[in-house]
Scaffold this active site. Structure first.
Site, PDB file in Angstrom:
ATOM      1  N   HIS A 169      -3.995  -5.208  -0.565  1.00 47.58           N
ATOM      2  CA  HIS A 169      -3.242  -5.494   0.617  1.00 47.58           C
ATOM      3  C   HIS A 169      -3.247  -7.197   0.625  1.00 47.58           C
ATOM      4  O   HIS A 169      -4.331  -8.168   0.883  1.00 47.58           O
ATOM      5  CB  HIS A 169      -4.416  -5.020   1.777  1.00 47.58           C
ATOM      6  CG  HIS A 169      -4.273  -3.705   1.944  1.00 47.58           C
ATOM      7  ND1 HIS A 169      -3.446  -3.243   2.973  1.00 47.58           N
ATOM      8  CD2 HIS A 169      -5.201  -2.472   1.353  1.00 47.58           C
ATOM      9  CE1 HIS A 169      -2.772  -2.126   3.532  1.00 47.58           C
ATOM     10  NE2 HIS A 169      -4.009  -1.628   2.156  1.00 47.58           N
ATOM     11  N   CYS A 217       0.697  -1.411  -0.309  1.00 46.62           N
ATOM     12  CA  CYS A 217       0.196   0.011   0.096  1.00 46.62           C
ATOM     13  C   CYS A 217       1.181   1.383  -0.023  1.00 46.62           C
ATOM     14  O   CYS A 217       1.523   1.705  -0.931  1.00 46.62           O
ATOM     15  CB  CYS A 217      -0.737  -0.353   1.155  1.00 46.62           C
ATOM     16  SG  CYS A 217      -2.662   1.161   0.692  1.00 46.62           S
ATOM     17  N   GLU A 232      -2.211  -9.362   2.942  1.00 45.00           N
ATOM     18  CA  GLU A 232      -2.871  -9.859   4.197  1.00 45.00           C
ATOM     19  C   GLU A 232      -4.509 -10.388   4.219  1.00 45.00           C
ATOM     20  O   GLU A 232      -4.555 -10.645   5.166  1.00 45.00           O
ATOM     21  CB  GLU A 232      -1.953  -9.389   5.270  1.00 45.00           C
ATOM     22  CG  GLU A 232      -2.693  -7.197   5.820  1.00 45.00           C
ATOM     23  CD  GLU A 232      -2.192  -6.978   5.160  1.00 45.00           C
ATOM     24  OE1 GLU A 232      -2.310  -5.737   5.101  1.00 45.00           O
ATOM     25  OE2 GLU A 232      -1.925  -7.342   3.602  1.00 45.00           O
TER      26      GLU A 232
END
Length: 221
Positions: A201, A80, A203
């Site tokens: 992202h 990001c 994750e």
């Protein structure tokens, strides 16, 4: 087991990023200690928040000045804001970026029907003529990843002297770009040398996101 230093500068979802790397087989240390950053096998730079605040905080911790060498000498994973900081500047503020990659991070246009921030799932594909980054091995073009951001990095101009639009532009050589369409194409990930950085992202992107992290770890020496 490879040791990954997740850089702690108070502006990233450190816990979820660290858990994703641990789940993918890494030993993680979260730190703002320059010695630990330099001693790690690889470095991750997550980030949420404003561009100027990130630059200011990284400078205050003495990390900013070592980042260009870290990015060139170690496997590096940006997430990001960790992608946006690689570029020369951002419309979000006045601070200069790292300038590892040429270009400006711009706000999404206030076009009719375009919601900002860009939040939710969207597809990622290689830019025309660019080779597939090692981190995307086994991931089909058009796979969905999770995004949340109001600013995005522009792709190199089609008038660039590079033979393939979206490849090779930067102060480093051999840059490959991944692309996402949201009111027009923008740069959703870059790969060069041993570095990979993404606007999405991983994750928060389920099995596809973990696959990207596992691929990155699998390429470590």
């Amino acid at each position: 087991m490879k040791r990954i230093c997740v850089i702690d500068y108070g502006m990233g979802n450190l816990r979820s990023v660290s858990k994703a790397f641990e789940k993918s087989g890494a030993r993680v240390v979260i730190s703002d200690d320059k010695k630990k950053i330099l001693a790690a096998d690889a470095v991750a730079l997550p980030g949420v928040g404003s561009f100027d605040a990130a630059v200011r905080t990284l400078k205050s911790k003495g990390i900013w000045k070592i980042l260009p060498d870290v990015i060139r000498s170690k496997p590096f994973f940006g997430i990001c804001l960790g992608l946006q900081l690689l570029f020369e500047r951002s419309e979000e503020g006045k601070s200069r970026g790292l300038g590892v990659l040429k270009g400006t991070v711009k706000r999404f246009p206030r076009a009719a029907g375009l919601c900002v921030p860009h939040m939710g799932w969207n597809t990622v594909r290689p830019s025309a003529g660019c080779p597939r980054p090692a981190a995307m091995k086994g991931i089909a073009p058009g796979e969905y990843f999770y995004f949340v951001h109001s600013y995005r990095a522009s792709l190199p101009s089609s008038s660039s002297s590079d033979s393939s639009r979206g490849c090779g532009a930067g102060t480093v050589e051999g840059v490959s770009y991944l692309v996402t369409d949201y009111g027009g194409d923008f740069c959703s990930a870059v790969s060069f040398g041993r570095a990979f950085a993404c606007q999405f992202h991983p994750e928060k992107s389920g099995s596809a996101g973990l696959k990207v992290i596992k691929n990155f770890l699998g390429a470590l020496p």
